[in-house]
Every structure is written in structure tokens, then in C-alpha cells.
Design an enzyme around this catalytic site. Sequence first.
Site, short mmCIF file in Angstrom:
data_model
loop_
_atom_site.label_atom_id
_atom_site.label_comp_id
_atom_site.label_asym_id
_atom_site.label_seq_id
_atom_site.Cartn_x
_atom_site.Cartn_y
_atom_site.Cartn_z
N THR A 121 -11.54 -23.79 1.79
CA THR A 121 -11.93 -23.98 0.39
C THR A 121 -12.82 -25.22 0.32
O THR A 121 -13.20 -25.79 1.36
CB THR A 121 -10.68 -24.20 -0.48
OG1 THR A 121 -10.06 -25.42 -0.06
CG2 THR A 121 -9.70 -23.05 -0.34
N CYS B 83 0.83 -1.22 0.00
CA CYS B 83 0.00 0.00 0.00
C CYS B 83 0.87 1.27 0.00
O CYS B 83 0.41 2.35 -0.37
CB CYS B 83 -0.90 0.02 1.22
SG CYS B 83 -1.79 -1.52 1.44
N GLY C 189 -7.47 -13.49 1.34
CA GLY C 189 -6.88 -12.35 0.61
C GLY C 189 -7.49 -12.15 -0.77
O GLY C 189 -8.60 -12.57 -1.07
P1 FAD Z 1 -0.37 -10.22 -1.53
O1 FAD Z 1 -0.12 -9.32 -0.38
O2 FAD Z 1 -0.29 -9.65 -2.89
O3 FAD Z 1 0.61 -11.44 -1.39
C1 FAD Z 1 0.58 -12.50 -2.29
C2 FAD Z 1 1.98 -13.04 -2.43
O4 FAD Z 1 1.88 -14.35 -2.88
C3 FAD Z 1 2.80 -12.31 -3.48
O5 FAD Z 1 3.94 -11.74 -2.90
C4 FAD Z 1 3.16 -13.35 -4.49
O6 FAD Z 1 4.48 -13.24 -4.94
C5 FAD Z 1 2.99 -14.62 -3.69
N1 FAD Z 1 2.67 -15.79 -4.53
C6 FAD Z 1 1.67 -15.88 -5.45
N2 FAD Z 1 1.67 -17.11 -6.01
C7 FAD Z 1 2.68 -17.79 -5.45
C8 FAD Z 1 3.17 -19.08 -5.62
N3 FAD Z 1 2.63 -19.92 -6.49
N4 FAD Z 1 4.22 -19.45 -4.89
C9 FAD Z 1 4.79 -18.63 -3.99
N5 FAD Z 1 4.36 -17.38 -3.79
C10 FAD Z 1 3.32 -16.97 -4.51
N6 FAD Z 1 -5.08 -2.29 0.06
C11 FAD Z 1 -5.64 -1.50 0.99
O7 FAD Z 1 -6.46 -1.97 1.78
N7 FAD Z 1 -5.28 -0.18 1.10
C12 FAD Z 1 -4.37 0.38 0.28
O8 FAD Z 1 -4.05 1.56 0.40
C13 FAD Z 1 -3.79 -0.42 -0.73
N8 FAD Z 1 -2.89 0.13 -1.58
C14 FAD Z 1 -2.29 -0.69 -2.51
C15 FAD Z 1 -1.33 -0.14 -3.36
C16 FAD Z 1 -0.71 -0.95 -4.29
C17 FAD Z 1 0.29 -0.35 -5.22
C18 FAD Z 1 -1.04 -2.32 -4.39
C19 FAD Z 1 -0.37 -3.19 -5.39
C20 FAD Z 1 -2.00 -2.87 -3.55
C21 FAD Z 1 -2.63 -2.07 -2.61
N9 FAD Z 1 -3.60 -2.58 -1.75
C22 FAD Z 1 -4.18 -1.78 -0.81
C23 FAD Z 1 -4.05 -3.97 -1.86
C24 FAD Z 1 -3.35 -4.88 -0.86
O9 FAD Z 1 -1.98 -4.73 -1.00
C25 FAD Z 1 -3.78 -6.30 -1.11
O10 FAD Z 1 -5.16 -6.38 -0.95
C26 FAD Z 1 -3.14 -7.25 -0.15
O11 FAD Z 1 -1.75 -7.21 -0.22
C27 FAD Z 1 -3.62 -8.68 -0.44
O12 FAD Z 1 -2.96 -9.60 0.35
P2 FAD Z 1 -2.74 -11.08 -0.18
O13 FAD Z 1 -2.03 -11.81 0.88
O14 FAD Z 1 -3.98 -11.64 -0.70
O15 FAD Z 1 -1.80 -10.89 -1.44
#
Ligand code: FAD
Length: 814
Positions: free
Chosen positions: A272, A42, A281
Site C-alpha cells: 500500500t 465460492c 484480494g
Molecule cells: P474474503 O475471502 O472475503 O475474506 C475476507 C475476510 O476478512 C472475511 O472473512 C472477513 O470476515 C474478514 N475481515 C474483514 N474485516 C475484518 C476485520 N476488520 N477484522 C478481522 N477480520 C476481518 N470467486 C471466484 O473466483 N469464483 C467463484 O466462483 C466465486 N464464487 C463466489 C460465491 C460467493 C457466494 C461469494 C460470496 C464469493 C464468490 N467469489 C468467487 C469471490 C471470492 O470468494 C472472493 O473474491 C475471495 O474470497 C476474496 O478473498 P479476500 O481474501 O479478499 O476476501
Amino acid sequence: MKVVIIGGVAGGASTAARLRRLDEKAQVVMFERGNEISYANCGIPYHIGGVIKERDQLVVIGEEDFAKLFNTEVRTNSEVLEIDRAKKKVRVRDLKKNVEYDESYDKLVLSPGGYPIRLPIPGIDDPRIFTIRNLDDMDRIKQDLADRRPKKALIVGAGFIGLEIAENLHHLGLMVSVVELAGQVMNLLDFEMAAAIHQQLKTKKIELYLSDAVKEFSASQGLEAVLQSGRRIKADLVILSIGVKPEIHLAKEAGLEIGLLGGIKVNSKLQTSDPEIYALGDATEIKDSVCNCPALIPLANSANKQGRIVADNICGGDSKYDSTPGTAIAKVFDLTVAITGASEKKLKKMGLPYAKVYLQPSSHAGYYPGAFPMLVKLLYDPNGGRALGAQIIGSDGVDKRIDVIAAMVQMKKNVYDLARLELAYAPPFGSAKDPVNLAGMIAINQINGRNPSVYWDEVPGLKKGGAFFLDVRTRLEYDLGHVEGAVNIPMGEIRSRLNDIPRDRKVVTCCNQGKTAYFALSVLRQHGFDNVFNLAGGYKLYKITTLEQENVGIFEGTFIGKNDELRQAPASGGRFFQIDASGLQCPGPIMKLANSLADKLDGDIIEITATDPGLKNDITSWCAATGNVLISVADADRKVVARLQKGTKRVLPAGGEIPHDKTIIVFSSHLDRAIAAFVIANGAASMGRKVTMFFTFWGLNILRRHERVTTKKDLFEKMFGSMMPRGSLRLQLSQLNFFGLGPKLIRFIMRRKKIDSLENFISSAVQSNVKLVACQMTMDMMGIKREELIDGVEVSGVAAYLGAAENADTNLFI
Ligand code: FAD
């Protein structure tokens, strides 16, 4: 127990940390494809813009520290390739060593996030085009900014992240263009709320293209985006920000159920379709708390909380993730933009019943320095009043209001609960009736039928249907802008001028925000007017929806100015005064300025500071209309600071262009003169000129309806009215009248020569947006009532004409 986690950022790292706190003995292995874990994506836009100075500040905890603190096996640069559910193992590739191996699990957690959408269009693989998902993407962009020093950036997609990037690149000094497929930015919001953001982007000199999309990138003459409209935009750097999609390929190939919207399907325990596998997420599909439907909500706050729930359940607990109102917030330059629950367009799409209120309170007590205005839209269910959603835009105090309403939406509370909430109050922080309370109270008034409302988007239809718009603000406020055709009767005069308000037409009361109009509506209803409505959100809301929403082509010429626009150097001499109009909402600052000018001398320089960004627009037209010289308007610390010199000098519009508008005073009611006036007006309009025709004295008769209109008139008014021609069909010639034969003859000749009739000239003028203004003062004098005039006529004071004349190079008296 061995838990394997895929993804080591928001959801994955939260799960691992909580697992360790619950079970010291569990073996936890966390795989992350990237270089780093547990970072704040973020914050990425702000590090790109240099607001967050150090890259390290984005990394919440490094790999080694995490491993030590939580006794977790953290394996970065490790991609999980496949899930074997039958054997309960995953296939992993070590991306550094380029070797593959299997890792068994008892419980598996999927938190792979979402990936940014890339357009499958020609030229998309140009190395100057970027997407942003992680720190590696951020590093690449920062490196590119340092190496190539691009001057012009194009952001494709104006969602929350797109606009954050736009702001940060602008902060670095780049010229920034934004292209958005929808007719508005931040498509989660409703249009009228986004319209406020459009105006902010325009004042910050962001070039904004709406309802257009990039169809290809061309590299033949530098990098160029070719839009569907055919427009070509040059850019040194492009950031694609058109949304994210859940990363589901592992889950899909493993045969896990995928939801309707394309996210991994989970139950309330975040399991799931395989109970040994949890998911959370951005990759998952969760439940929307208002519409009770599946939703994809890619937000960090959801992912982090879900991590805790997954860990609880893995450790034998019974934690539930029920649903989310999808609360989101973003900073867009000086504005904070926030939403919770359902938008109006979503409720409409889902076919759910809703009602809405708008209010524009201050962030804290207006009398305490530094209060900023905010625009609040609350949606609720008219059957029972359940709060369904809210959108708030402002500069200060938006976050706490949206959070309170978010809590109420999520807890399924209603507008009565909003009204009775006891919230913290002292002047620097809020108001005795907090905006949240006020939103509830206004909704309750509406439910009780005390404040029947019409809305900004209904105005054209209402005007066509003959509604009478009654503007109850002061004359100065009215002169600064009003709904076209509205009649101005200030609130203080309403009771004594009830006869000027028609009882046989729908009456729409309007003021700046809807509050004074509500008072006027109450007065009218108690005097027997039963077809009265309040224009919700007032003229202020209506105005932002009618302004130009785009900011097209501003970088095509030499225009590269950013915030401060120097209009005119002040003439020498003069004393210097400062006025603080912070906390006042527009047009409050203008009124304060106007009052303070009374004792100033020509040549004095006045600097006014206001917290309402509306001053930026208002002061330009006000100075032009009043002959004061606008020296500069600038943003400073979320405030608008304008300097002007008292005087009568003519101000040229920004850019110094000579005005070309035309104004015509129509004094005569002779047919030949009326024809001449409309021929000139239509001719000028066809050349693209703005034309204002000001009808006064006998000229008013041209605008009268031909049919008899019953109105309340005293004896003198009746006598006067009957002696004057009623409408254009009854006009006489100025010469050769021959007892009425002359006009017939001239109309016959016009028909033969295929020249339009005066009546057609008048309707062409209305269609070409020629402004027909009837002089309020002469109408009062001659006893002509608004309802006697044809449609499309605005009733105004002489200020409306004088304001137009300031911008005209031709002014005729006919
Ligand atoms: P992520 O945090 O994206 O983590 C997923 C990780 O899994 C990644 O690092 C990826 O490399 C890894 N991965 C995927 N597949 C595999 C695999 N097969 N093997 C190993 N590793 C793998 N949200 C807000 O609420 N407020 C904000 O201000 C905000 N600003 C944002 C700004 C930006 C630029 C971005 C990109 C996102 C923003 N978000 C914001 C959204 C927030 O970052 C995401 O909703 C959050 O990070 C989701 O968490 P997650 O664990 O689902 O995925």
C-alpha cells in the site's frame, strides 16, 4: 519478524500458509472477524442448493489444524478496529469476550475482502431479505429454507453469484424470479452473449425481469418487491446480489491511499502507500491487463495468488502482481459462461480500437457422441491483432478454451498466435482445428479483408439502407427462420443464380453461423460483386438477439411448470423410434428428423435427442408447420429430448390456446380488392393479431415499386413485366373501370371521405408488423426481381405461408 494478517479466508489464509513455508521463524498472527477461516465461499450457492451435501466440504482447513500445520496464531471472532501506523500496532476486539487489546506488527497484511451492497430502500431490513458473503450468511439462509419452507424466491441482481443462487434455489424446487437493473444478465458480458443466457433462463422457467429495479419492499400483504416500473413481485425469500464493494474503512482511517475506483491502492509488489503494509484480494484496486487501467476484480483466484506474492515480498523476495485479464466462469443451469479480458462495451467505453469475430464450434469432433455447441466471441486489436478478450458460452469444453485464450490475452499474444497454437486433440476432446485456433484463423481472414463482416445489431440499419440479405442455407433451414426480407438462394445454387443477386446494392450473405456465408461471399467476390459482407455469427446469433429477452409474469397465473412440458398425449398405436442428433447444431437435428420421417407411418412416435438447446424452439415451430404432433420437450442431462408423433393433427400452442392469427392470400391485382385486403389486415393487426399476407400471381403487382427499376431480364420477362401494372398506383378496378377513370374516381372519393390511400394502408401494414410475403415461385415465373418490390417485403416459398396458416383461425383468398 512479526506479521499480522487481517482477514482469514482466501487472501489472508494463503498469505499465512506461504509465509510459514518461507520463514519458519516468523511470528504470524491472523485475525478473522467471523467464526471460521479458510473456507470456500465460492461453494456457498451449491451448498444452499444441496449439490454440495456436507457443510464441512466447504471448509478447506479448520482453525486448529491450520494453526498446527502452519504454526500460526489464528484468532477467530476477532475484529481489528483500527491501525496505528506510527506505533505499528492494531487495535483488536475479541468479539466473544468483548474485550479490546493492541497487537504490534512488523509487517501488516490487509485482506478484509468486499461486502455485499445493500440497497438503501424502504423495507430492506425485512428478515426475509438476505445477502451472501460468508458461511454465517449461508447458514442463515439454509435455516430459513428449512424453517419457513418458502416457495417463491426473488433474486435481485443477475450477476454471476445471483444466477448461481437462482439456479440452486430452482434446484430445490422454488419458483425463482430475477430482477436486473441492466438490460441483460451478467453485465460483464456483451448483450448478444447474455441473450443466450436469457434464453436458457427462459427454458428453465426462471421469471426474468430486465431493465427494472426494486425501489421498495412492502410487507403489507406478504413480502412484495415494488419495482420502478410499478410491477409488484411477491416472494417468500429475497436474496440481494447486486455486487460487492471493497472493505476499506480500516485502510482509509489509517490514511492509506485509496484508488480511483474505491479500492485500496497497491503497487505491483502489493504494497500500500505505507511500504510496511500490504493489501490484497477484493479490497484492493489492481491493474486490468488489457486496458491498463485500474480495476476491481473480486475473484478468489486473484486473491489466492496474491497471497503467495505478498508472502514472498514480506520475506525479502521480489514477486510482482502485474495485472489481470479478469477471467471468470460460472455455471448457469446447462450452460457454462466464461469471460476473459475486455468486453466490447468496455473497449468502446475506453475508446480502444477493436475488431470482433464470432464462431459456433462444437466442444469436440461432431462425429464423436456428446458434442455440444458453443458460442465464442473473440475481440482483438485490428492493428497488429493482439487478443483483447473473449466470451464463451456452451455446455462443454468452455473452460479449457477460455483458459487458453486467457493465457494469450494475459501474455499479450495475438490472433496469429491463437491460430498456430498446437493443442491436444482426439475426437472425444476436441477438433483438429480447435475452437481457439479457429477463432484466430477467422480473425486473420478478417484482418486480410477476406471476410468483411456486418453484425447482428446493424441489421435494422442495413435493411433500411436497402441492403440485400442473401440467405444461402437450404430451403428447410430458411423456412425455420431467417432475417426478415432475406432472399433464399442455397449455397449450391449461387453460381447458377448470380443474376438474381443485385450488383448495385450492398449484399449481406447469411447462413446459420457465418461459415457457409463466408463461402458464398468468396464466390460472389470472385464474380465481381464488390459490396458483399458476411453476417457474423449468422442467423443463429441474430435470432437470439431478436427473441424476447425477458420472461415476465410467468408465475402470475397458475403456470408453475418446470422443465418438462407435456403438450399433447400421443394417439394410441404407432411404432417407437429414437434418433440421436447429438453433436449436430441447429437446424441439423430438425433436418435429421425431417429426413428420418420420410419412411415412417402416421402415428409412429419418434424421440429425438440433441445437444443443441436450439432444438427446443425449433421443434415447436417445425411441428406446428408440418402437422406433426409434439408430445413433449424436456431437458435431460444437458440434452434436449423431444418426442413427437408423425401425423397431420393440428398442434395447439403451449397452454392449449386457440390461435387467432390471420392469413390472407392476395391473388388479385385489382385496386378495390387490394384495398379490401389491406383494410382487413390493418384491422386485425390493430386487434393485436399476427397477420401474414401472401402475394402470389397478379397480387405481386401491388408490391412492385412505382418507379422503374433496372434489372437484368430476358425478352419474355421484359414483355410480361411491361404488360402488368407497376405498383399500387397503377392498379385498375375489378368493375366499372371506365378505361382508367374508375380508379381515379375511387381515390377521389376516398380522399373526400378522409379514408387513407392504398399506399398509406400498405405502409401502416408494414409499420404494424403485418408480414408481407411475396411468393418466390411466381416471382421467378413472372420475372419479377426482388429489387422491384417495395421495402418490408419478405420473399419466401409457400412454406412460409403454410406455417403461418397453421396458427391462423382466418384464411382469406382475395
Ligand atoms: P474474503 O475471502 O472475503 O475474506 C475476507 C475476510 O476478512 C472475511 O472473512 C472477513 O470476515 C474478514 N475481515 C474483514 N474485516 C475484518 C476485520 N476488520 N477484522 C478481522 N477480520 C476481518 N470467486 C471466484 O473466483 N469464483 C467463484 O466462483 C466465486 N464464487 C463466489 C460465491 C460467493 C457466494 C461469494 C460470496 C464469493 C464468490 N467469489 C468467487 C469471490 C471470492 O470468494 C472472493 O473474491 C475471495 O474470497 C476474496 O478473498 P479476500 O481474501 O479478499 O476476501
